[in-house]
Write an enzyme that holds these catalytic residues in place. Structure first.
Site, PDB file in Angstrom:
ATOM      1  N   GLY A 185       0.839  -1.191   0.000  1.00 13.91           N
ATOM      2  CA  GLY A 185       0.000   0.000   0.000  1.00 13.91           C
ATOM      3  C   GLY A 185       0.873   1.239   0.000  1.00 13.91           C
TER       4      GLY A 185
ATOM      5  N   GLN B 180       2.851   9.898   1.443  1.00 15.32           N
ATOM      6  CA  GLN B 180       4.159   9.266   1.225  1.00 15.32           C
ATOM      7  C   GLN B 180       4.787   9.663  -0.108  1.00 15.32           C
ATOM      8  OE1 GLN B 180       2.524   5.193   2.311  1.00 15.32           O
ATOM      9  NE2 GLN B 180       4.619   5.026   3.072  1.00 15.32           N
TER      10      GLN B 180
ATOM     11  N   CYS C 125       6.786  -0.526   6.006  1.00 20.20           N
ATOM     12  CA  CYS C 125       6.269   0.729   5.451  1.00 20.20           C
ATOM     13  C   CYS C 125       7.309   1.258   4.472  1.00 20.20           C
ATOM     14  CB  CYS C 125       6.043   1.727   6.590  1.00 20.20           C
ATOM     15  SG  CYS C 125       5.442   3.329   6.030  1.00 20.20           S
ATOM     16  N   LEU C 126       6.860   1.691   3.299  1.00 19.88           N
ATOM     17  CA  LEU C 126       7.824   2.175   2.294  1.00 19.88           C
ATOM     18  C   LEU C 126       8.574   3.425   2.777  1.00 19.88           C
ATOM     19  CD1 LEU C 126       5.798   1.625  -1.016  1.00 19.88           C
ATOM     20  CD2 LEU C 126       7.720   0.278  -0.156  1.00 19.88           C
TER      21      LEU C 126
ATOM     22  N   HIS D 281      -3.419   0.797   8.177  1.00 13.03           N
ATOM     23  CA  HIS D 281      -2.090   1.417   8.143  1.00 13.03           C
ATOM     24  C   HIS D 281      -2.122   2.663   7.236  1.00 13.03           C
ATOM     25  CE1 HIS D 281       2.507   0.969   7.776  1.00 13.03           C
ATOM     26  NE2 HIS D 281       2.220   1.817   6.798  1.00 13.03           N
ATOM     27  N   GLU D 282      -2.764   2.524   6.064  1.00  9.08           N
ATOM     28  CA  GLU D 282      -2.788   3.641   5.110  1.00  9.08           C
ATOM     29  C   GLU D 282      -3.682   4.779   5.593  1.00  9.08           C
ATOM     30  OE1 GLU D 282      -0.470   3.536   3.050  1.00  9.08           O
ATOM     31  OE2 GLU D 282      -0.097   1.383   3.151  1.00  9.08           O
TER      32      GLU D 282
ATOM     33  N   HIS E  78      -1.785   6.870   7.878  1.00  4.51           N
ATOM     34  CA  HIS E  78      -0.915   7.822   7.167  1.00  4.51           C
ATOM     35  C   HIS E  78      -1.666   9.116   6.854  1.00  4.51           C
ATOM     36  CE1 HIS E  78       2.954   6.040   6.306  1.00  4.51           C
ATOM     37  NE2 HIS E  78       2.433   4.923   5.832  1.00  4.51           N
TER      38      HIS E  78
HETATM   39 ZN    ZN Z   1       3.297   3.100   5.579  1.00  2.00          ZN
END
Ligand code: ZN
Length: 171
Positions: free
Chosen positions: A46, A51, A94-95, A136-137, A140
């Site tokens: 995701g 991000q 997480c990216l 999670h997203e 963000h």
């Molecule tokens: Zn993340």
């Protein structure tokens, strides 16, 4: 079409509360497609708009990770309608934190409300890993990062790693 630079822990935009999307015009669609492409390029499950530098309420999720017959989805203006009382612990990455994986507690099910590219509202129910990625997203979009879910003691243990990530390293 472009691959966008992914913001790394320490960058301000990751802490911003994203605003709702009102106009899904050509520029917006291009940005959302680029976000999705960037997620696929980075092999992420995701990726939220913060991000890739824009604090607006949208994220991509690559459903093909969970079911090969499915495609990446773009979720716009998500709202949590309901989440299960039961929580499960699972590993998350997480990216924006290259190389960092942590065990995080999340509700095991979630129902969200979102809109499609034509602005039509729909509901989406998810459980297991899909629910985990969605939660999670959405965090963000509220400026919340997965490390915020750790206890103070757990966070102390990874302090060195966090400093290295902030400095641009993969841990
Ligand atoms: Zn993340």
């Amino acid at each position: 079409m472009a691959i966008l630079p992914i913001k790394i822990y320490g960058e301000e935009v990751l802490r911003e509360k994203a605003v709702s999307i009102t106009d899904i015009d050509g520029d917006m669609i291009r940005f959302l497609e680029d976000m999705s492409r960037t997620m696929l390029h980075a092999s992420g499950l995701g990726l939220a708009a913060n991000q890739v530098g824009r604090a607006i309420r949208a994220f991509s999720i690559d459903m093909s990770h969970f079911d090969v017959l499915q495609k990446p989805m773009t979720i716009i203006n998500p709202e949590i309608v309901e989440s299960a009382a039961g929580r499960i612990t699972g590993e998350e990455g997480c990216l924006s934190f290259p190389g960092l994986y942590q065990l995080i507690d999340r509700p095991e099910k979630v129902t969200i409300k979102s809109i499609d590219f034509d602005g039509r509202e729909y509901f989406f129910e998810a459980s297991g890993m899909v629910a985990r990625v969605i939660l999670h997203e959405i965090d963000h979009l509220d400026g919340v990062l997965f490390i915020d879910k750790l206890s103070r003691a757990q966070r102390t243990l990874i302090k060195g790693k966090l400093n290295r990530i902030r400095a641009g390293e993969r841990v």
